[in-house]
Enzyme design. Structure first.
Site, mmCIF file in Angstrom:
data_model
loop_
_atom_site.group_PDB
_atom_site.id
_atom_site.type_symbol
_atom_site.label_atom_id
_atom_site.label_comp_id
_atom_site.label_asym_id
_atom_site.label_seq_id
_atom_site.Cartn_x
_atom_site.Cartn_y
_atom_site.Cartn_z
ATOM 1 N N GLU A 182 4.725 2.318 11.169
ATOM 2 C CA GLU A 182 5.650 3.332 10.662
ATOM 3 C C GLU A 182 5.453 4.685 11.331
ATOM 4 O O GLU A 182 6.383 5.452 11.475
ATOM 5 C CB GLU A 182 5.512 3.473 9.144
ATOM 6 C CG GLU A 182 5.884 2.217 8.373
ATOM 7 C CD GLU A 182 7.328 1.789 8.588
ATOM 8 O OE1 GLU A 182 8.207 2.674 8.663
ATOM 9 O OE2 GLU A 182 7.579 0.568 8.704
ATOM 10 N N GLU A 230 5.782 8.662 3.452
ATOM 11 C CA GLU A 230 6.983 8.248 2.706
ATOM 12 C C GLU A 230 7.410 6.849 3.147
ATOM 13 O O GLU A 230 7.715 5.991 2.325
ATOM 14 C CB GLU A 230 8.117 9.262 2.955
ATOM 15 C CG GLU A 230 9.464 8.829 2.408
ATOM 16 C CD GLU A 230 10.604 9.075 3.383
ATOM 17 O OE1 GLU A 230 10.762 10.224 3.845
ATOM 18 O OE2 GLU A 230 11.330 8.113 3.690
HETATM 19 ZN ZN ZN Z 1 12.246 8.583 8.142
#
Ligand code: ZN
Length: 975
Positions: free
Chosen positions: A145, A70
């Site tokens: 990330e 995501e």
């Molecule tokens: Zn997050």
């Protein structure tokens, strides 16, 4: 334009069309035959348009793959190759919502905007991101990330780093979050729901690059997607765009992502999980006990609605029998229920907070005995009526705060759509409500309790208990694991890791090229309104009382706020005044016992609440206006009842129930604990502001750590203090409610104002008229620079000061600076490089400002980032396009759509602080006219602010102690 079911529109076949009056919209379900994508278009006259694309993403382990993905797809794509198009959109679009969310079975990518052009731009960037992300080309995205090894030199210690890694370390620091993350694991041991889609920090480092890419390939395909569109946009144009630009490039596949049902249990399961507390904390009264039930399936809309209401009946109000039974037996200091309908088999939970492991049997017994008694003797019909009415009021009001309506509808529709059922079944509710209302004369709810709770063995008793020193143990274990791994590496392999780290850093440090940045679509300044929105405020005088009327279409609802100035309340009584906001309406009055009172309020109103807030004069934080406010809402036809109940609470509340009072104190304290753990950035910034600002000082003692400590004192010593408490509550109540300090704010349509005016008179007749004198708070500024110790795994680092004190004036440019530093400088330094989940900045017109980090692994490094900001600002370079982007991003925050009641609140706040429309116009002009040089000129301001060295850090006790020399004082807040 007419649509016909069965026909195709731009390659989308229309499968179904129905009008749903509850959401004032026409729903059309389309199927894109070539790619297999599903699309639901809800057409309505709402201009706050919403687009969202979702994928079914059941996790296959707890490495947090869906969550990391995501984050990662928003880090650059085919058409928009800059490193962070998401941030670019946040900087420079008119979005009213921009985010992405990972659920335990799906991932949603929603955006919203009121501007047509902007809406299509946002849709384009999001579609490109999910279908063509750069993750295949750039391994660094996963490292940044998700997770990576950090090491600079061969002899250094090896460490884990990564945005999601740290985000989840933060999430796993809060016992409440651990509880809710583990519930599904206990109920669905054989389905994907047993995994944590967010990622368990222990498992995250197991995720490999290949798994990551494969998952995207399989799950992010149109055939596994669900597209939502909502609002007054052009349907055919939107369909054409999505077909031509994206879906047309894909061929339908069978994604095989169906989520299986968990087979029911034949007996209740029991699971114990531990969470860390700091070494000085006591283990007593820190356990969570919960009973969790898997309830039918998400495709049963009536049962879903009924359970939402049942949750309120059993646990939602002071009159709720299950909550009462648990509190009265001393089982926990806070008791609450939850109904999670976002999963295939919805989960109903009963939670007792701040209790002990030894109580688990008694907890279990009390829950089931109470439920059985309710079935046997019937639930109080008044309570049922109150709970249904309160629920119905909220449905009709449809005020979802900063969430656009269309997004809420998209989320609701996913509950059924994700499992291949009609996506509109949860959007209409009238029919279900009619059936549920038969509960007023039948045993409707009693039967539900019997079938879905008492007889239901698909349930678990989950215990979350504290463990001292566990944080250190985990730290140690991770350290050893990393050391062992490091020892196993050859020098060559180590050098390879160092090289990868360097590559990541150079990837992060390399600025986006001009071409990459310009690929992101941008509006022009001429697309922006020059004038700020006018919120109507009509000053009226009703019998000597100032009334601020905000005429607005409110759908037959009246919002009434009574604001009592409290400048005359002595410092010692301020915490009692804060406590009073939680007590009023929750204890008995002359006419009603507290259960009856709660029922009356829910039957006739949309709620009566109290708060105490301080509003500063617009340009001076030393002059402020503290208000004790009664906030309320009701249907216009129930105004007389609203006034009666308000009078009863203000005039006739009794402070005689010791036990009830103690329960309230415990509950408030327990809830503040969660706030401190989960919103530490707000708490730390507030604390740092209290060192120099009279306004900040007031806010700290009334709602900050000082108030928390006050409650902890009262709780510890309740028996010896209870007479004092009752006396002080009565005293402060007597001092607050007075005609001479009353200001009224009412949001209602013009046609209904008279009705208000007539009814409102009655309220005035009770209030006394005494002259009030301002009290002195005895504030003395002092940079206390405290370290607030918790067992959290991360920090919240805040630095604050007042620029007016240093001789600077407020300018609209400061809002643009806020956008620039939050989304560029702090984003890069504190989030991307530092590994924190976030960082923010704020500049108020009264001069108060702050910088704060959120779930931050660092401490002194972050303070250094704040101090170095002056260089970034003085060297700030932006061409016209770049400047336009920051200006638009700033305006989008200022122009966020508001509900009628929030508009009324804002207009009233402006009125109190002396803000005029001229002020807003000037500010907007300054924002729209901001030039590169205006930003550079703010370097001096930030430099001087930082030189004041006013800061506060909340977080991991070891980390703070390691930096002892930075602090004047260290406080163990939970001790
Ligand atoms: Zn997050």
């Amino acid at each position: 334009m007419q649509f016909e079911v069965g026909n195709s529109y731009n390659n989308f076949k229309l499968l179904m069309e129905n009008e749903i009056k509850e959401i004032k919209g026409v729903c059309r379900l389309f199927f894109h035959e070539k790619s297999g994508a599903r699309l639901l278009y809800i057409q309505s006259d709402d201009d706050n348009k919403v687009f969202s694309i979702s994928f079914r993403t059941p996790p296959t382990d707890s490495t947090g793959l869906p969550h990391i993905l995501e984050h990662s797809v928003l880090c650059g794509s085919r058409k928009f190759p800059s490193k962070d198009p998401f941030v670019e959109l946040a900087k420079g679009s008119l979005n009213t919502f921009l985010n992405a969310m990972t659920f335990s079975d799906k991932t949603m990518y929603p955006i919203a905007s009121r501007n047509d052009k902007d809406f299509v731009n946002l849709m384009d960037v999001y579609l490109d991101a999910v279908f063509y992300p750069n993750i295949y080309k750039k391994k660094e995205i996963l490292m940044q990330e998700g997770w990576h090894y950090e090491i600079d030199n061969v002899e250094d210690e090896l460490k884990y780093k990564g945005v999601v890694y740290n985000e989840m370390k933060g999430a796993f620091s809060s016992p409440e979050q651990i509880l809710f993350r583990k519930i599904q694991e206990t109920l669905f041991p054989d389905t994907p729901y047993r995994h944590d889609s967010g990622g368990d920090p222990e498992d995250i480092p197991e995720l490999t690059y290949d798994q990551f890419k494969d998952y995207h390939k399989q799950y992010y395909h149109p055939s596994n997607s669900y597209i939502h569109l909502y609002g007054d946009g052009n349907i055919l144009e939107h369909l054409k765009f999505i077909d031509e630009e994206y879906l047309n490039n894909f061929k339908k596949v069978e994604p095989n992502t169906t989520i299986p049902l968990q087979a029911p249990f034949d007996k209740q399961q029991e699971v114990v999980v531990e969470y860390p507390i700091s070494t000085n904390e006591k283990e007593d009264d820190k356990t969570f006990l919960s009973l969790n039930f898997a309830v039918s399936q998400s495709t049963n809309p009536e049962l879903h609605l009924a359970f939402d209401i049942l949750n309120n009946i059993l646990l939602g109000s002071p009159a709720a029998p299950l909550k009462k039974a648990l509190l009265e037996s001393g089982l926990g200091k806070d008791v609450f229920g939850s109904f999670d309908y976002t999963v295939l088999q919805p989960v109903f939970s009963v939670v007792s907070k701040n209790t002990n492991l030894e109580e688990k049997t008694r907890f279990n017994e009390i829950v089931f005995d109470t439920l059985k008694n309710l079935v046997k003797n019937g639930i109080d019909k008044k309570l049922i009526e109150a709970s249904i009415n309160a629920y119905e009021f909220r449905l009709r009001e449809a005020d979802y705060g900063r969430y656009p309506k269309g997004l809420i509808y998209a989320m609701k529709s996913m509950e059924s759509w994700l499992h291949d059922a009609d996506p509109t079944m949860h959007l209409s509710y009238e029919d279900s409500l009619v059936t549920i209302k038969t509960a007023l004369t039948t045993d409707y709810f009693e039967r539900i309790i019997e079938e879905y709770l008492i007889k239901n063995l698909h349930r678990s008793l989950l215990i979350v208990k504290p463990k001292k020193g566990m944080a250190a143990e985990i730290e140690e274990a991770v350290k050893n694991q990393l050391k062992a791994f490091k020892d196993s590496l050859s020098e060559e392999q180590l050098k390879e890791l160092i090289k990868q780290g360097e590559e990541l850093r150079s990837f992060q440090d390399q600025p986006n090229s001009q071409e990459e940045l310009e690929a992101i679509p941008l509006l022009e300044l001429k697309d922006i309104d020059r004038e700020p929105e006018k919120i109507e405020l009509i000053e009226k005088d009703e019998q000597g009382i100032k009334v601020l009327h905000h005429p607005d279409f409110t759908n037959e609802i009246v919002y009434m706020n009574l604001l009592f100035d409290t400048s005359h309340i002595e410092k010692e009584l301020i915490p009692y005044m804060s406590l009073l906001t939680y007590v009023l309406g929750k204890v008995s009055t002359d006419k009603f016992n507290y259960e009856e009172l709660s029922n009356e309020v829910n039957i006739y109103t949309g709620g009566i609440y109290f708060n105490n807030e301080a509003y500063s004069k617009k340009d001076n934080d030393e002059v402020f206006y503290p208000k004790f406010t009664l906030k309320s809402a009701s249907l216009v036809k129930h105004l007389p009842k609203l006034i009666d109940l308000s009078r009863e609470i203000i005039g006739n509340t009794l402070f005689t129930e010791d036990k009830r009072l103690k329960e309230i104190i415990q509950e408030v304290k327990s809830r503040l604990e969660s706030v401190i753990l989960n919103e530490g950035h707000v708490v730390a910034a507030k604390r740092a502001t209290s060192y120099f600002s009279p306004l900040g000082y007031y806010q700290e003692i009334s709602n900050g750590i000082t108030f928390y400590q006050f409650l902890a004192d009262l709780e510890n010593d309740f028996d010896s203090k209870k007479e004092d408490i009752k006396e002080n509550l009565a005293k402060v109540k007597n001092l607050i409610f007075n005609r001479n300090n009353l200001l009224v704010s009412v949001t209602v349509e013009d046609k209904d104002y008279n009705e208000f005016k007539e009814t409102f008179k009655v309220l005035l007749s009770d209030l006394k008229e005494t002259n009030l004198e301002k009290a002195d708070l005895g504030f003395k500024p002092a940079p206390l620079n405290e370290g607030l110790l918790t067992s959290s795994k991360i920090q919240y680092v805040a630095k604050a000061y007042n620029f007016r004190e240093l001789g600077f004036e407020y300018k609209g440019h400061l809002q643009v600076l806020k956008t620039i530093v939050s989304l560029d400088y702090l984003w890069k330094k504190v989030r991307v490089s530092g590994g924190a989940y976030g960082a923010m900045a704020g500049f108020s017109r009264n001069g108060n400002m702050y910088f704060a980090s959120y779930r931050d692994p660092n401490l002194k490094e972050t303070l250094q980032v704040y101090d170095d900001m002056k260089n970034y600002i003085s060297e700030f370079k932006a061409d016209t396009r770049e400047m336009t982007k920051y200006i638009i991003g700033t305006i989008s925050k200022i122009d966020a759509p508001l509900s009628p009641s929030s508009k009324g609140d804002r207009a009233t706040a402006y009125y109190i602080s002396g803000m005029t429309y001229e002020d807003l116009k000037n500010e907007r002009n300054e924002i729209l006219e901001t030039k590169e040089a205006d930003i550079q000129n703010l370097a001096k301001l930030v430099e001087k602010l930082m030189q004041e060295n006013n800061y506060c850090v909340l977080g991991n006790e070891n980390k703070i102690k390691q930096n002892e020399n930075l602090f004047n004082n260290m406080i163990d807040i939970f001790n």
